[in-house]
Design a protein around this motif. Structure first.
Motif, PDB file in Angstrom:
ATOM      1  N   LEU A  18       0.832  -1.200   0.000  1.00 37.80           N
ATOM      2  CA  LEU A  18       0.000   0.000   0.000  1.00 37.80           C
ATOM      3  C   LEU A  18       0.869   1.254   0.000  1.00 37.80           C
ATOM      4  N   PHE A  19       1.878   1.221   0.849  1.00 38.94           N
ATOM      5  CA  PHE A  19       2.792   2.361   0.960  1.00 38.94           C
ATOM      6  C   PHE A  19       3.386   2.679  -0.411  1.00 38.94           C
ATOM      7  N   ILE A  22       0.716   4.030  -2.799  1.00 39.32           N
ATOM      8  CA  ILE A  22       0.276   5.381  -2.466  1.00 39.32           C
ATOM      9  C   ILE A  22       1.352   6.412  -2.766  1.00 39.32           C
ATOM     10  N   LYS A 151       0.940  15.885 -19.082  1.00 41.97           N
ATOM     11  CA  LYS A 151       0.342  16.614 -17.956  1.00 41.97           C
ATOM     12  C   LYS A 151      -0.812  15.806 -17.358  1.00 41.97           C
ATOM     13  N   PHE A 156       4.794  17.282 -14.624  1.00 44.04           N
ATOM     14  CA  PHE A 156       4.878  18.736 -14.521  1.00 44.04           C
ATOM     15  C   PHE A 156       5.526  19.204 -15.826  1.00 44.04           C
ATOM     16  N   ALA A 176       0.403  27.251 -23.089  1.00 45.63           N
ATOM     17  CA  ALA A 176      -0.515  26.841 -22.013  1.00 45.63           C
ATOM     18  C   ALA A 176      -1.705  26.058 -22.557  1.00 45.63           C
ATOM     19  N   MET A 181       2.327  23.584 -18.446  1.00 45.51           N
ATOM     20  CA  MET A 181       1.889  24.298 -17.254  1.00 45.51           C
ATOM     21  C   MET A 181       2.670  25.585 -17.082  1.00 45.51           C
ATOM     22  N   ILE A 182       3.930  25.555 -17.467  1.00 41.03           N
ATOM     23  CA  ILE A 182       4.740  26.765 -17.396  1.00 41.03           C
ATOM     24  C   ILE A 182       5.212  27.112 -18.795  1.00 41.03           C
ATOM     25  N   GLU A 233      15.945  30.298 -16.554  1.00 38.17           N
ATOM     26  CA  GLU A 233      14.498  30.134 -16.365  1.00 38.17           C
ATOM     27  C   GLU A 233      14.106  28.656 -16.331  1.00 38.17           C
ATOM     28  N   LYS A 236      15.032  27.197 -12.984  1.00 36.27           N
ATOM     29  CA  LYS A 236      14.098  27.718 -11.988  1.00 36.27           C
ATOM     30  C   LYS A 236      12.774  26.934 -12.036  1.00 36.27           C
ATOM     31  N   GLU A 239      12.846  23.259 -10.543  1.00 35.76           N
ATOM     32  CA  GLU A 239      13.268  23.085  -9.155  1.00 35.76           C
ATOM     33  C   GLU A 239      12.126  22.516  -8.295  1.00 35.76           C
ATOM     34  N   ASP A 240      10.953  23.098  -8.476  1.00 36.58           N
ATOM     35  CA  ASP A 240       9.846  22.672  -7.620  1.00 36.58           C
ATOM     36  C   ASP A 240       9.426  21.223  -7.845  1.00 36.58           C
ATOM     37  N   ARG A 244       9.460  18.229  -5.068  1.00 34.79           N
ATOM     38  CA  ARG A 244       8.258  17.476  -4.716  1.00 34.79           C
ATOM     39  C   ARG A 244       8.246  16.066  -5.266  1.00 34.79           C
ATOM     40  N   GLN A 246       7.874  15.159  -8.243  1.00 35.34           N
ATOM     41  CA  GLN A 246       6.914  14.974  -9.330  1.00 35.34           C
ATOM     42  C   GLN A 246       7.721  14.868 -10.625  1.00 35.34           C
TER      43      GLN A 246
END
Lengths: 511, 511
Positions: A18-19, A22, A151, A156, A176, A181-182, A233, A236, A239-240, A244, A246
């Protein structure tokens, strides 16, 4: 107690399953970077893509491309279309250009075919507004774009740099709407007004044209060359998702090395010292700046610890510019030697691209693949790389996954035909393979067909990469076979053909 | 068996705990929307913020604001600063304007203070390049921006519309450097060159100025008013985090209703029919278009099933424009009645804002709070709303969370002082409370101080919202107390004061 122990084990095992479901949903999916260069020719790098290192290879400095090739697989027979928009749309739709009918570059202005006027032919009704993800937009190809599928599957998705998928006033002008997304710096324009921060990349009051590069205000006046700004850019933006965990899809599409050919001062003096004239030296700086960007991306991925889980695909969108009206001059059509001609042509100089794929754990480092591939193959390949098996698209996909090649550099398919189709007039004066041509390759054979003359040429690429010895007269059976194959492919897509101006009658498929 | 059962229960309970931790990390966090309007006055809506409905309230049509207020809490004493950049930076930093020293609007051009020249005072060394998240940028305030903290905590952060946080050539000009993952149409500009798609929002060749709105190419020529285009982009941007159940922070910052006052044709005729002149009718259409956007956002959140888990904060950045040089004309300084003056002024007309907060399950629908709050309060409030308890910032936070007010509309704090500070010359000719003023409010008392005259005025807002009866002569003790409080607040921030041009000596704090 034994029973209890088993039950305990069962619960613990269930817990871990499960871990794992998930936290991941599925096995960890790779990040995918498409590093796309604009107008870069097959020879515009220090990494040799031919059997020997040429003087052009010695002229350029691209250590990051060499590094990428050492860590991945080099494709020596990778193809795009002769000009940018058709290539970019083939990549995003998986469709051949004859099929999506965006067979020339699109104008930022809507309803504005970019074809030059011609004595013999009219302008055919190609999709001169580009790609659209929405129905009902005139003169666009309706398709489900690749980044949309990525997407939707949880990627991402990031676009940085040149977009050029559709004209202003249509949905396709905005990344877009294509599943990104960016978006930074991408719009309907096909080249930058300026590479220089000192000129605000074109955004000077009263002088900004349709090619002024958007979104980079922070770099105005900072001395940051456009290629460098786009790289910053890009890093940058990813990075997120890295933080995360993703998976991300980065389409880093440099404006370099398209005209205007402007010197990147960081590298200029070196090339002048090497004896290049100022234009060619400036061009070489565009190449080296692009290569530095590739190196910076690779270094960043390493620093962030995601190098092993990131696929990098290096590609250019068409052959190196070489026609007399622009970069050519006295050297016209020699910038891609040993290949014939350059951008805009269906000869190898217009369509063969420097392509490298790094896929840790799958593509063996330092390998070379000679199997031919074409830009629409990116679509199914990337979806497979991302583990996306079930998806539906508005369009029928023409491309074929080249993952079998990545797994085995000796993979061979000489049966598959590759098609190029340009029923358009790209430049005012015809050049070699430029304006109203189709071409087809199967195995070592390549046939070139001119709609203007109705004549075909046949080449054996295995011994004549420069397309110098036309074998159409000596190898008549092969020539006839290739013409039939070309016509069959064109018919399959119901491809458009030039229309005679005087009679209003389409010239018909090759016979 | 009983033992086994308990163990089973234990494992199952453990399983669910783990499941809940893994899938959420913590209890589901709310989405947060800041709906920010530009230059909208306190009376520019059909929703009354005063004790009675005024003729201005009857002039405007804002049904979505009425709906939002019915579903949330209306703040009748909400404050911003007199002009836009200071407000926007207070929101993103949690700092009072006297503290962050961006006390006037910032130019898109770097190192370009926007103050008008003055006979008496020089230009003080305020932070005229705006906000910077990076050290070493001259004339900026260094701070950790709110969206960066939200992004770091896992929020998907989106900026749409007007940014105006820093000048071109500085990091603050790009929302991407302030923690926004997506930016559409935001840059260093403080107003749009055009609201019209027919004018490409200003991006016409050879005519594009520093205020041409970026990123909206797909709407060129489509008849889409700027406000509508921004709304569509906002909904597009939040679709993905909603699908992935990632909490989002949307800063939808309309360019409306800032000049140029241009008619939104969808609503124009109605206001002409109502007898408004063409400028005021156009202004009313900017308001109604903005209100439609709010309604569209609310409807979309409902459609997507996230209405109950989304906080909406409605706010404007300063008072309604009303000075003679721009919108004023013969009606100068009457556009915010019963409030005195308008944008640029420290009188109520320049700083009191229409604010509404909808927080399902926390703020009781249809309530009204009279507790005063100020724009820097947004910072700690939003972080608390997002459940972010531990964070570190480069700056000291001045704002105070207004969550106690949201939980209890009768919450009262009459001790806290609110400070406004503008040691700048906003417009060429002084107006009421405009150019070189400070002001302070505590409880019902408000003191206005002019650096030009060295004189103070005192008002009792509980009976004199229009600041018509100066009590400084009759309530001398209160006046002295407020002056001391003002000076203490200014000293706390080491606030800048105007410098006498002839002597070069700062005029000093109020005495």
């Amino acid at each position: 107690m034994h029973l209890l122990l088993n039950k305990q084990k069962l619960y613990i095992s269930l817990l871990f399953t499960l871990f794992s479901i998930i936290s991941n949903g599925q096995p960890q999916r790779p990040n995918i970077v498409i590093f796309m260069v604009d107008d870069m020719g097959w020879q515009d790098c220090s990494l040799p893509f031919w059997k020997e290192k040429t003087s052009l290879n010695r002229q350029f400095h691209t250590p990051s491309m060499e590094k990428l090739a050492a860590e991945g697989m080099k494709f020596t027979n990778a193809y795009a279309t002769p000009v940018c928009t058709p290539t970019r749309i083939s990549m995003l739709t998986g469709m051949n250009a004859a099929h999506h009918r965006v067979t020339n570059w699109t104008s930022p202005l809507k309803d504005n075919p970019t074809d030059n006027s011609d004595q013999q032919f009219g302008v055919c009704s190609w999709n001169y507004n580009g790609l659209s993800p929405r129905r009902g937009i005139a003169h666009t190809v309706l398709a489900t774009p690749l980044p949309q599928l990525l997407k939707d599957a949880g990627y991402f998705t990031v676009h940085i740099g040149k977009a050029h998928w559709g004209s202003n006033g249509t949905p396709g002008s905005s990344p877009a709407n294509l599943g990104f997304m960016i978006n930074v710096a991408g719009n309907a324009a096909g080249h930058p007004q300026s590479y220089l921060s000192e000129e605000n990349y074109g955004n000077t009051v009263g002088k900004a044209g349709l090619q002024a590069v958007p979104d980079l205000q922070e770099y105005y006046g900072s001395g940051t060359f456009l290629t460098e700004a786009l790289t910053l850019e890009a890093l940058k933006a990813i990075e997120d998702p890295i933080t995360r965990k993703q998976p991300f899809f980065l389409h880093l599409a440099h404006y370099a090395v398209h005209v205007p050919i402007m010197a990147d001062k960081r590298f200029f003096q070196k090339y002048l010292n090497n004896g290049l004239d100022s234009i060619e030296a400036a061009y070489a700086t565009l190449i080296e700046g692009m290569d530095k960007s590739l190196g910076d991306v690779m270094q960043y991925l390493k620093k962030k610890g995601v190098e092993r889980n990131t696929i990098i695909i290096f590609m250019s969108d068409n052959g190196g510019l070489s026609n007399p009206g622009s970069r050519g001059g006295v050297r016209a059509y020699t910038h891609n030697l040993p290949l014939k001609a350059g951008k805009g042509s269906v000869y190898e100089g217009g369509i063969r691209e420097p392509m490298i794929v790094k896929w840790p754990g799958v593509a063996k480092p330092g390998t070379t693949a000679e199997q031919y591939v074409i830009i629409e193959d990116f679509f199914p390949t990337i979806l497979k790389m991302a583990g996306i098996k079930k998806y539906s698209t508005l369009q029928k996909i023409d491309g074929i996954s080249f993952i079998p090649v990545l797994r085995n550099p000796d993979y061979l398919n000489n049966e598959r035909p590759l098609l190029w189709h340009t029923p358009n007039k790209w430049i005012p004066n015809d050049g070699p393979g430029i304006n109203y041509f189709s071409a087809i390759r199967q195995g070592k054979w390549k046939l070139i067909y001119s709609y203007r003359t109705g004549k075909a040429e046949l080449y054996d690429l295995s011994v004549d990469i420069g397309e110098q010895n036309d074998l159409s007269k000596s190898e008549t059976a092969q020539s006839q076979k290739m013409i039939r194959l070309l016509t069959a492919e064109l018919k399959k897509y119901n491809a458009q053909v030039p229309v005679d101006k005087r009679t209003g009658i389409a010239v018909g498929y090759p016979k």
